[in-house]
Design an enzyme around this catalytic site. Structure first.
Site, PDB file in Angstrom:
ATOM      1  N   ARG A 240     -14.111 110.238 -54.104  1.00  0.00           N
ATOM      2  CA  ARG A 240     -13.171 109.891 -55.175  1.00  0.00           C
ATOM      3  C   ARG A 240     -11.784 110.313 -54.713  1.00  0.00           C
ATOM      4  NH1 ARG A 240     -13.501 114.074 -59.235  1.00  0.00           N
ATOM      5  NH2 ARG A 240     -11.420 114.617 -58.571  1.00  0.00           N
TER       6      ARG A 240
ATOM      7  N   HIS B  97     -10.053 112.995 -61.199  1.00  0.00           N
ATOM      8  CA  HIS B  97     -11.243 112.668 -62.003  1.00  0.00           C
ATOM      9  C   HIS B  97     -10.892 111.643 -63.084  1.00  0.00           C
ATOM     10  CE1 HIS B  97     -14.874 113.013 -64.352  1.00  0.00           C
ATOM     11  NE2 HIS B  97     -14.170 113.363 -65.401  1.00  0.00           N
TER      12      HIS B  97
ATOM     13  N   TYR C 211      -8.124 122.115 -56.989  1.00  0.00           N
ATOM     14  CA  TYR C 211      -9.433 122.404 -56.406  1.00  0.00           C
ATOM     15  C   TYR C 211      -9.728 121.742 -55.061  1.00  0.00           C
ATOM     16  CZ  TYR C 211     -10.494 118.043 -58.937  1.00  0.00           C
ATOM     17  OH  TYR C 211     -10.477 116.767 -59.424  1.00  0.00           O
TER      18      TYR C 211
HETATM   19  C1  LIG Z   1     -23.372 115.811 -70.991  1.00  0.00           C
HETATM   20  C2  LIG Z   1     -21.986 115.904 -70.460  1.00  0.00           C
HETATM   21  N1  LIG Z   1     -21.530 117.097 -69.988  1.00  0.00           N
HETATM   22  C3  LIG Z   1     -20.280 117.211 -69.527  1.00  0.00           C
HETATM   23  C4  LIG Z   1     -19.444 116.139 -69.515  1.00  0.00           C
HETATM   24  C5  LIG Z   1     -18.009 116.305 -69.016  1.00  0.00           C
HETATM   25  N2  LIG Z   1     -17.847 115.600 -67.753  1.00  0.00           N
HETATM   26  C6  LIG Z   1     -17.337 114.348 -67.720  1.00  0.00           C
HETATM   27  S1  LIG Z   1     -17.367 113.703 -66.195  1.00  0.00           S
HETATM   28  C7  LIG Z   1     -18.031 115.100 -65.545  1.00  0.00           C
HETATM   29  C8  LIG Z   1     -18.335 115.159 -64.090  1.00  0.00           C
HETATM   30  C9  LIG Z   1     -19.275 114.090 -63.664  1.00  0.00           C
HETATM   31  O1  LIG Z   1     -19.447 114.139 -62.290  1.00  0.00           O
HETATM   32  P1  LIG Z   1     -20.313 113.067 -61.525  1.00  0.00           P
HETATM   33  O2  LIG Z   1     -21.650 112.924 -62.156  1.00  0.00           O
HETATM   34  O3  LIG Z   1     -20.288 113.441 -60.099  1.00  0.00           O
HETATM   35  O4  LIG Z   1     -19.542 111.683 -61.746  1.00  0.00           O
HETATM   36  P2  LIG Z   1     -18.058 111.290 -61.319  1.00  0.00           P
HETATM   37  O5  LIG Z   1     -17.167 111.636 -62.454  1.00  0.00           O
HETATM   38  O6  LIG Z   1     -17.722 112.032 -60.079  1.00  0.00           O
HETATM   39  O7  LIG Z   1     -18.083 109.821 -61.115  1.00  0.00           O
HETATM   40  C10 LIG Z   1     -18.215 116.063 -66.535  1.00  0.00           C
HETATM   41  C11 LIG Z   1     -18.721 117.420 -66.300  1.00  0.00           C
HETATM   42  C12 LIG Z   1     -19.938 114.926 -70.022  1.00  0.00           C
HETATM   43  N3  LIG Z   1     -19.181 113.820 -70.065  1.00  0.00           N
HETATM   44  N4  LIG Z   1     -21.194 114.822 -70.483  1.00  0.00           N
END
Ligand SMILES: Cc1ncc(C[n+]2csc(CCOP(=O)(O)OP(=O)(O)O)c2C)c(N)n1
Ligand SMILES: [Mg+2]
Lengths: 337, 372
Positions: free
Chosen positions: B267, B271, B280
């Site tokens: 990415r 985010h 980070y």
């Molecule tokens: C159940 C839940 N916990 C926490 C979050 C907050 N949150 C949103 S995106 C994220 C990280 C997700 O990482 P990843 O699965 O690697 O997907 P990416 O965003 O990198 O595409 C978090 C912790 C959420 N949306 N849902």
């Protein structure tokens, strides 16, 4: 001695002072370490207390609470962060079926002093699942203490008490007020079950908590312009509720409005109004009113201000309890009961 | 009953040492025993189409990012760098196959045929859902991490019960692999040999947390413990992603059960538009991945094949410009939701309780307007 802090910084201070004061306190949550949390509430804590005490959790809410329970058996006081209100549900079993019941099932021989911090509430213009008020689910569950805060001082003092408590506590932080500034005295520690009268008045009582207290205070000021004295109660604790303070107030005012962001159905206002009617029926001069989120999912934030309890909706409810002109006069509800 | 279980087949996970790749960074074609048989029909025209798709996806992403910065949208989770990981599999799907994705699946949404006017409304906080799931055969974007993996598995089980050969594609991130839902989905998909493909876009971060917070092994090794074959693929190689997806979909369609694909990617953006990645990660890391850009790699490959690159780039630019214009128009001219719409679509039929609240709110709004 006091200092001026935002509510977010007051939470940070309470966490820092708790970590400082008790080496069995530790923090666990997603992105709370190097990032300092998505709201920067835990900013600097990992640098100061180390990665063993400020732990970036793998992305699993059920595990955050479940493992905190295990740590609790060994005497750790875990302060777990759930990143947003809408992400607490994967941990529901660990909260309501596990930690809530531990003391009861073990006949008092085991319990876990877990604190669960949950940034909650709306008015932040965000997307789905980021603005919810799920406190009623937890208030419904025996064994959990559920508390909120309405000012930086309250946030500091209540969180310190939550962490020190031997019961599991859900601490709902009004994220829409994270930038609210106020004086904080770090020697003040509050309890977890008394409401505060934050404005005195003789005509109507408004009971609110968390982000809605500020709206209630504004309503009191606006009503004063029209010669109406509003008493505002910051409930602080959602479970157990301090019904006594509200009943006392209603005995004086005869009128009650309850306000919160959560939907009204099966909510804190349902419980509070029922208790007041049971105990102070003869003191009531009008039907209690409530101003809450509607019984819908939290709407897209473009229209959230119509969903949330607003100053005008509160004043309208105050007028209703006083028998003054209100929006519901002449309202024809065809087929609607 | 035997007390011993068969040892996991080491061949169950491919690409653990080196992610499967057929396009090298310089665009040259690398041989692959696993993937090549599934790319025999991919000629210059097919690769050009994948290229144009990726350029369009990138343009959608960068335009939306800019629109957010300019205040026309409220939030945007960018996919910059992940174009190949989405376009490759998306172009291996049939229209009747369903996608169950997260919030970052803009490439899938675009190629599935999303209406941009509706799509823009979500990121403008005008609506929760951005398309008709049945029309574009893609479930609503999912913010709750991992939840959609179970929906995809259930859809696949139902497809099998219906004796259909439609498959389900579950898309989630590296962080999501820690959630119970994703692990339970793997259990169920394996137990029922469901025709579901798990596509994990390992973009190295879950907000601020690097993937090592979630896993001590390559993510592609995990599913083997559930008895699910898996492939670790260079997620910035659109051809490798396309071929791996074809293998997985074909296996699912022909009764061979689930497959897990780890797309190793990055990415490059924050985010979301509210994130500050400087807190980070190092800029050098971003630069290293920028050098592995999925689009430039295909440009080099096309040039090596002798394509007229001026013409190809021009076509891609025109189509991307059209898309950007359409998105900008949608974002700038979206009709805001009515207040009344708060009360719509909560139940199949309106309830008396909600109709009463609707009427009360209307009366309240009227009284406020009357006072002005
Ligand atoms: C159940 C839940 N916990 C926490 C979050 C907050 N949150 C949103 S995106 C994220 C990280 C997700 O990482 P990843 O699965 O690697 O997907 P990416 O965003 O990198 O595409 C978090 C912790 C959420 N949306 N849902
Ligand atoms: Mg990720």
């Amino acid at each position: 001695m006091t200092e001026t802090l935002t509510l977010a910084k007051a939470v940070n201070a309470a966490l820092a002072d708790s970590l400082e004061g008790d080496d069995r306190v530790l923090l666990m949550g997603e992105d709370i370490g190097q990032l300092g949390g998505v709201f920067r509430v835990t900013d600097g804590l990992q640098a100061r207390f180390g990665t063993q005490r400020v732990i970036d959790a793998p992305l699993a809410e059920s595990a955050i609470i479940g493992t905190a329970i295990g740590m609790g058996y060994r005497g750790f006081r875990v302060v777990a962060e759930i990143q947003f209100d809408g992400f607490i549900y994967p941990a529901f079993d660990q909260i309501v079926a596990q930690v809530a019941k531990l003391r009861y099932r073990s006949k008092g021989r085991a319990s876990v002093p877990l604190t669960i911090r949950v940034p909650y509430g709306g008015a932040i213009g965000s997307v789905e699942h980021h603005s919810e008020s799920p406190e009623a689910y937890f208030a419904h569950t025996a064994g959990l203490r559920v508390v909120t805060a309405s000012t930086p001082q309250e946030a500091y003092s209540t969180l310190r008490a939550a962490i020190a408590s031997d019961d599991p506590v859900l601490f709902f932080e009004p994220k829409g007020k994270y930038y609210m500034k106020g004086e904080v005295d770090r020697t003040v520690v509050r309890d977890l079950e008394t409401a505060s009268i934050v404005a005195q008045g003789r005509d109507v009582t408004i009971a609110a908590y968390g982000p809605t207290v500020e709206t209630a205070m504004r309503a009191a000021i606006a009503a004063a312009d029209e010669g109406i004295e509003v008493e505002v109660i910051d409930l602080r604790a959602i479970s157990p509720l301090d019904v006594d303070t509200v009943v006392d107030s209603v005995r004086r005012t005869g009128r009650l409005v309850v306000a919160h962001e959560a939907p009204g159905e099966g909510s804190v206002s349902s419980e509070l109004i029922t208790s007041v009617v049971e105990r102070a029926f003869s003191s009531l001069e009008a039907a209690p009113a409530r101003v809450t989120g509607y019984d819908t999912p939290y709407p897209p934030s473009a229209v959230e201000h119509d969903y949330l309890p607003s100053l005008d909706r509160l004043l309208d409810a105050v007028d209703r309890t006083l028998g003054r002109r209100s929006s519901r006069d002449g309202l024809v509800l065809e087929g609607a009961r | 009953m035997s007390l011993t279980m068969p040892a996991p087949d080491p061949q169950l996970a491919l690409g653990l040492d080196h992610p499967l790749r057929v396009l090298d960074l310089d665009g040259s074609r690398l041989p692959s025993d696993v993937l090549d048989p599934h790319l025999t029909d991919v000629d210059e025209t097919a690769l050009t189409n994948l290229y144009v798709d990726m350029v369009r996806v990138r343009r959608l992403d960068t335009e939306a990012f800019a629109l957010t910065r300019q205040g026309h949208l409220v939030l945007w989770p960018p996919l910059l760098g992940q174009e190949a990981a989405q376009v490759g599999p998306a172009r291996a799907l049939r229209q009747s196959d369903w996608v169950f994705g997260s919030y970052r699946e803009h490439g899938f949404a675009l190629l599935k045929g999303v209406d941009l006017a509706e799509f823009a409304r979500v990121w403008k906080a005008y609506a929760h859902g951005g398309w008709d799931p049945h029309e574009i055969t893609m479930a609503p974007a999912q913010i709750i991490i991992g939840a959609q993996s179970l929906h995809a598995t259930g859809f696949a089980m139902a497809s099998k019960m219906d004796e259909s050969d439609d498959v389900a594609l579950a898309c989630f991130g590296d962080g999501a692999t820690s959630e119970g839902d994703v692990n339970e989905a793997l259990v169920w998909a394996s137990a029922f040999q469901a025709p579901v493909v798990f596509l994990c876009q390992n973009n190295q971060y879950a907000i601020s947390e690097p993937v090592r917070v979630q896993s001590g092994t390559p993510l592609a090794l995990r599913p083997t413990g559930f008895g699910i074959p898996s492939m670790r693929v260079d997620g910035n190689d659109v051809l490798a992603m396309h071929a791996a997806a074809r293998i997985a979909f074909e296996r699912a369609r022909s009764g061979g059960g689930p497959t897990f694909i780890e797309a190793v990617t990055y990415r490059r953006g924050p985010h979301t538009t509210t994130d500050d990645p400087k807190r980070y990660r190092d800029e050098a890391e971003v630069e290293a991945w920028t050098a592995k850009d999925p689009i430039e790699r295909v440009e080099r490959a096309l040039a090596a094949m002798g394509a007229n690159m001026d013409a190809v780039r021009e076509e891609a630019r025109i189509r991307a410009d059209e898309l950007a214009k359409e998105l900008r128009h949608a974002a700038e001219h979206a009709e805001p939701p009515t207040v009344d719409s708060i009360f719509d679509h909560v139940y199949a039929q309106p309830t008396k309780r909600l109709e009463r609240q609707r009427a009360e709110h209307r009366a309240f709004t009227a009284s406020i307007e009357g006072n002005r």
